[in-house]
Motif scaffolding. Structure first.
Motif, mmCIF file in Angstrom:
data_model
loop_
_atom_site.group_PDB
_atom_site.id
_atom_site.type_symbol
_atom_site.label_atom_id
_atom_site.label_comp_id
_atom_site.label_asym_id
_atom_site.label_seq_id
_atom_site.Cartn_x
_atom_site.Cartn_y
_atom_site.Cartn_z
ATOM 1 N N GLY A 1 0.864 -1.085 -0.160
ATOM 2 C CA GLY A 1 0.043 0.065 -0.056
ATOM 3 C C GLY A 1 0.759 1.274 0.106
ATOM 4 N N ALA A 2 0.230 2.410 0.237
ATOM 5 C CA ALA A 2 0.930 3.673 0.254
ATOM 6 C C ALA A 2 1.971 3.726 1.181
ATOM 7 C CB ALA A 2 0.180 4.942 0.136
ATOM 8 N N GLN A 3 1.872 3.481 2.446
ATOM 9 C CA GLN A 3 2.577 3.537 3.491
ATOM 10 C C GLN A 3 3.704 2.517 3.163
ATOM 11 O OE1 GLN A 3 1.288 4.616 7.395
ATOM 12 N NE2 GLN A 3 2.777 3.010 8.077
ATOM 13 N N LYS A 4 3.424 1.375 3.191
ATOM 14 C CA LYS A 4 4.420 0.352 2.723
ATOM 15 C C LYS A 4 5.424 0.553 1.775
ATOM 16 C CE LYS A 4 3.855 -4.091 3.779
ATOM 17 N NZ LYS A 4 3.702 -5.505 3.569
ATOM 18 N N ALA A 5 4.731 1.278 0.836
ATOM 19 C CA ALA A 5 5.603 1.590 -0.382
ATOM 20 C C ALA A 5 6.831 2.509 -0.118
ATOM 21 C CB ALA A 5 4.740 1.932 -1.661
ATOM 22 N N LYS A 6 6.427 3.640 0.616
ATOM 23 C CA LYS A 6 7.166 4.720 1.097
ATOM 24 C C LYS A 6 8.222 4.183 1.814
ATOM 25 C CE LYS A 6 3.849 8.490 0.594
ATOM 26 N NZ LYS A 6 3.019 9.500 1.533
ATOM 27 N N ILE A 7 8.020 3.460 2.878
ATOM 28 C CA ILE A 7 8.820 2.738 3.624
ATOM 29 C C ILE A 7 9.841 1.836 2.783
ATOM 30 C CG2 ILE A 7 9.325 0.928 5.342
ATOM 31 C CD1 ILE A 7 6.469 1.885 6.771
ATOM 32 N N PHE A 8 9.335 1.224 1.902
ATOM 33 C CA PHE A 8 10.503 0.471 1.174
ATOM 34 C C PHE A 8 11.256 1.246 0.234
ATOM 35 C CE2 PHE A 8 11.747 -2.400 -2.273
ATOM 36 C CZ PHE A 8 12.302 -3.458 -1.615
ATOM 37 N N VAL A 9 10.689 2.334 -0.150
ATOM 38 C CA VAL A 9 11.688 3.505 -0.885
ATOM 39 C C VAL A 9 12.676 4.040 0.081
ATOM 40 C CG1 VAL A 9 11.814 5.826 -1.820
ATOM 41 C CG2 VAL A 9 9.933 4.122 -2.659
ATOM 42 N N ALA A 10 12.220 4.166 1.323
ATOM 43 C CA ALA A 10 13.361 4.700 2.350
ATOM 44 C C ALA A 10 13.983 3.614 2.687
ATOM 45 C CB ALA A 10 12.515 5.301 3.739
ATOM 46 N N LEU A 11 13.927 2.533 2.645
ATOM 47 C CA LEU A 11 14.770 1.312 2.959
ATOM 48 C C LEU A 11 15.748 0.920 1.940
ATOM 49 C CD1 LEU A 11 14.812 -1.885 4.684
ATOM 50 C CD2 LEU A 11 14.565 -2.342 2.532
ATOM 51 N N LEU A 12 15.323 1.113 0.542
ATOM 52 C CA LEU A 12 16.231 1.169 -0.490
ATOM 53 C C LEU A 12 17.182 2.158 -0.545
ATOM 54 C CD1 LEU A 12 13.872 0.285 -3.365
ATOM 55 C CD2 LEU A 12 15.489 -1.366 -2.520
ATOM 56 N N GLY A 13 16.899 3.407 -0.177
ATOM 57 C CA GLY A 13 17.730 4.407 0.001
ATOM 58 C C GLY A 13 18.696 4.603 1.162
ATOM 59 N N LYS A 14 17.964 4.366 2.021
ATOM 60 C CA LYS A 14 18.981 4.437 3.448
ATOM 61 C C LYS A 14 19.915 3.352 3.593
ATOM 62 C CE LYS A 14 15.892 7.205 6.417
ATOM 63 N NZ LYS A 14 14.702 7.503 7.455
ATOM 64 N N GLN A 15 19.246 2.054 3.088
ATOM 65 C CA GLN A 15 20.260 0.790 3.469
ATOM 66 C C GLN A 15 21.072 0.133 2.410
ATOM 67 O OE1 GLN A 15 19.023 -1.778 6.314
ATOM 68 N NE2 GLN A 15 17.671 -0.435 7.361
ATOM 69 N N LEU A 16 20.352 0.537 1.145
ATOM 70 C CA LEU A 16 21.013 0.010 0.167
ATOM 71 C C LEU A 16 21.630 1.240 -1.082
ATOM 72 C CD1 LEU A 16 18.571 -3.024 -0.741
ATOM 73 C CD2 LEU A 16 20.901 -3.189 0.530
#
Length: 187
Positions: free
Chosen positions: A125-140
């Motif tokens: 959903g919208a929130q999970k997608a934002k969290i995944f974008v953040a995870l990709l940016g911050k951790q990978l």
């Protein structure tokens, strides 16, 4: 960069190395403890005896995949539904990204496009997608222009709001404190 969730080293190594495993973990991160969600891809690999590809999961017999998810301990609280959703995810990766999960983010020209692609994934959903974008940016280090803005509050530097911000035991505690405060505020 290394994913460092509160799971064992083998599970973290798989999440770091396998974009498909990371997507599956994020997909499963609902209505179960995050330790269960982020360990599940490692357990799936063990049960199958190999690391599955998106093509293999897309073509898997649905009943057999549900049975694999349902073996004790189940990979999720709702093994049959999540096996089906995982298969939907794999099919989308095959049809839209040539079977290559990283193409979801490596070919996105902007944070907004990346967010749109992730929101289109089954179970995101919208929130999970934002969290995944953040995870990709911050951790990978996946940082197309505008990725922080696309991630919303989850992309903020120094935040401790989600799995995107978990690097060690201390940051896990901070994320859990934030979530507990949110729950308390709702009551």
């Amino acid at each position: 960069m290394q994913i460092s969730m509160p799971v064992d080293a083998e599970a973290n190594e798989l999440l770091t190395r396998s974009p498909l495993a990371l997507l599956i973990a994020m997909l499963l991160d609902q209505q179960v403890p995050l330790e269960r969600a982020f360990s599940a891809p490692r357990d799936l690999v063990k049960r199958l005896g190999r690391e599955p590809t998106a093509e293999e999961l897309a073509d898997f017999n649905p009943e057999q995949l549900a049975a694999v998810f349902g073996e004790r301990p189940a990979l999720h609280r709702f093994p049959k539904a999540m096996a089906a959703r995982t298969q939907e995810l794999a099919k989308l990766i095959v049809t839209d990204y040539g079977g290559e999960p990283t193409a979801i983010w490596t070919t996105a020209s902007s944070g907004a496009e990346l967010l749109k692609r992730i929101e289109a994934l089954p179970g995101f959903g919208a929130q999970k997608a934002k969290i995944f974008v953040a995870l990709l940016g911050k951790q990978l280090g996946v940082r197309p222009p505008g990725w922080r803005e696309a991630a919303g509050q989850f992309g903020a530097e120094g935040s401790h709001l989600s799995v995107a911000d978990i690097y060690d035991a201390e940051s896990l505690g901070e994320v859990r404190s934030y979530k507990a405060a949110l729950k308390a505020a709702k009551k």
